[in-house]
Design a protein around this motif. Sequence first.
Motif, PDB file in Angstrom:
ATOM      1  N   ILE A  24       0.893  -1.165   0.000  1.00  0.00           N
ATOM      2  CA  ILE A  24       0.000   0.000   0.000  1.00  0.00           C
ATOM      3  C   ILE A  24       0.931   1.215   0.000  1.00  0.00           C
ATOM      4  N   MET A  25       1.070   1.805  -1.173  1.00  0.00           N
ATOM      5  CA  MET A  25       2.045   2.892  -1.370  1.00  0.00           C
ATOM      6  C   MET A  25       1.391   4.194  -0.919  1.00  0.00           C
ATOM      7  N   ASP A  26       1.596   4.569   0.323  1.00  0.00           N
ATOM      8  CA  ASP A  26       0.882   5.734   0.848  1.00  0.00           C
ATOM      9  C   ASP A  26       1.861   6.835   1.264  1.00  0.00           C
ATOM     10  N   GLY A  27       1.336   8.059   1.341  1.00  0.00           N
ATOM     11  CA  GLY A  27       2.106   9.184   1.882  1.00  0.00           C
ATOM     12  C   GLY A  27       2.729  10.092   0.841  1.00  0.00           C
ATOM     13  N   ASN A  28       2.350   9.930  -0.419  1.00  0.00           N
ATOM     14  CA  ASN A  28       2.896  10.804  -1.471  1.00  0.00           C
ATOM     15  C   ASN A  28       2.537  12.271  -1.210  1.00  0.00           C
ATOM     16  N   GLY A  29       1.271  12.491  -0.871  1.00  0.00           N
ATOM     17  CA  GLY A  29       0.793  13.861  -0.664  1.00  0.00           C
ATOM     18  C   GLY A  29       1.498  14.516   0.524  1.00  0.00           C
ATOM     19  N   ARG A  30       1.582  13.780   1.625  1.00  0.00           N
ATOM     20  CA  ARG A  30       2.246  14.339   2.817  1.00  0.00           C
ATOM     21  C   ARG A  30       3.722  14.610   2.551  1.00  0.00           C
ATOM     22  N   TRP A  31       4.347  13.703   1.809  1.00  0.00           N
ATOM     23  CA  TRP A  31       5.775  13.872   1.460  1.00  0.00           C
ATOM     24  C   TRP A  31       5.969  15.214   0.751  1.00  0.00           C
ATOM     25  N   ALA A  32       5.075  15.513  -0.191  1.00  0.00           N
ATOM     26  CA  ALA A  32       5.189  16.761  -0.956  1.00  0.00           C
ATOM     27  C   ALA A  32       4.879  17.963  -0.062  1.00  0.00           C
ATOM     28  N   GLN A  33       3.807  17.844   0.709  1.00  0.00           N
ATOM     29  CA  GLN A  33       3.391  18.975   1.537  1.00  0.00           C
ATOM     30  C   GLN A  33       4.467  19.360   2.551  1.00  0.00           C
ATOM     31  N   GLN A  34       5.158  18.335   3.075  1.00  0.00           N
ATOM     32  CA  GLN A  34       6.244  18.622   4.026  1.00  0.00           C
ATOM     33  C   GLN A  34       7.382  19.414   3.373  1.00  0.00           C
ATOM     34  N   ARG A  35       7.448  19.342   2.061  1.00  0.00           N
ATOM     35  CA  ARG A  35       8.504  20.066   1.335  1.00  0.00           C
ATOM     36  C   ARG A  35       7.978  21.339   0.671  1.00  0.00           C
ATOM     37  N   GLY A  36       6.747  21.695   0.987  1.00  0.00           N
ATOM     38  CA  GLY A  36       6.154  22.885   0.395  1.00  0.00           C
ATOM     39  C   GLY A  36       5.848  22.718  -1.081  1.00  0.00           C
ATOM     40  N   LEU A  37       5.680  21.473  -1.516  1.00  0.00           N
ATOM     41  CA  LEU A  37       5.412  21.192  -2.936  1.00  0.00           C
ATOM     42  C   LEU A  37       3.947  20.788  -3.114  1.00  0.00           C
ATOM     43  N   PRO A  38       3.401  20.929  -4.320  1.00  0.00           N
ATOM     44  CA  PRO A  38       2.035  20.431  -4.551  1.00  0.00           C
ATOM     45  C   PRO A  38       2.010  18.904  -4.439  1.00  0.00           C
ATOM     46  N   ARG A  39       0.868  18.360  -4.064  1.00  0.00           N
ATOM     47  CA  ARG A  39       0.730  16.907  -3.840  1.00  0.00           C
ATOM     48  C   ARG A  39       1.216  16.080  -5.026  1.00  0.00           C
TER      49      ARG A  39
END
Length: 249
Positions: A24-39
């Motif tokens: 279950i490949m999860d956390g893409n959105g959070r990974w981006a948000q933590q870097r100030g990037l769009p999801r």
Amino acid sequence: MTATAAEQPAAIDPDRLPRHIAIIMDGNGRWAQQRGLPRIEGHRHGVKSVRRITEECARLGVEQLTLYCLSSENWRRPQAELSFLMHLLEQYMIEERALLMRERIRVGMIGRREGIPDSTLAEFDRTVEICGDNDGLRLCLAVNYGARAEIVEAARRLAEEAQAGRLAPAAIDEETFAAQLDTAGMPDPDLLIRTAGEMRVSNFLLWQISYAELWVTDAAWPDFDESHLAAAIASYAARDRRFGGLSPK
Ligand code: IPE
Ligand code: IPE
Ligand code: MG
């Protein structure tokens, strides 16, 4: 430069290697948000992890890798994110062909085709065809997949067979039922990995994971690499799978 013994990955006993790993490949959105990037940047980086982990599973001799790419519930997301995911999937299907051929990987898909753009499906079908004769790792992509819908669909088909007089209800057993699922003919996952820390299965392979060993990491999918995979496999290899019985020890 030669790697020192400490840098060498620990050898895995082939008898203790999971045949089928599902992720279950999860956390893409959070990974981006933590870097100030769009999801969507998280999804773009997630593709790199897909590539890395597929190659590593092929190298290790894992028989099947099933990746949860899009759930049937993910349609609740904004249209722009969904369109980008379809675009990524389509690009992946084209760009990945060289690697899939080099590593002798076969590709398949579980989930519903409805809702997926025709152009994406066409590239997907083309890749499946090109890789059809490969004899290495079986890569199964779960796209627009939902386990409850899959189970309901299987039940409906069996009911139709019974109603038509082609199947006695008493003849329905676990084997006949499993044969109606999208995963017919595949071994059940031995190891289920989820990234980004959530302790839930989010409608993934509910029937098939009855006895899967679970492994969850806080690492988001774009950060998931060979070392995380090795840790998951090492944890799996050290476990005592009893399937309801008693330990032989
Ligand atoms: C997983 O990452 C990819 C898909 C579900 C398509 P998410 O997009 O769910 O990332 P988070 O959970 O919001 O961080
Ligand atoms: C599960 O992740 C689906 C995929 C990885 C494709 P979600 O992000 O959709 O799961 P929930 O909503 O947190 O349960
Ligand atoms: Mg998520």
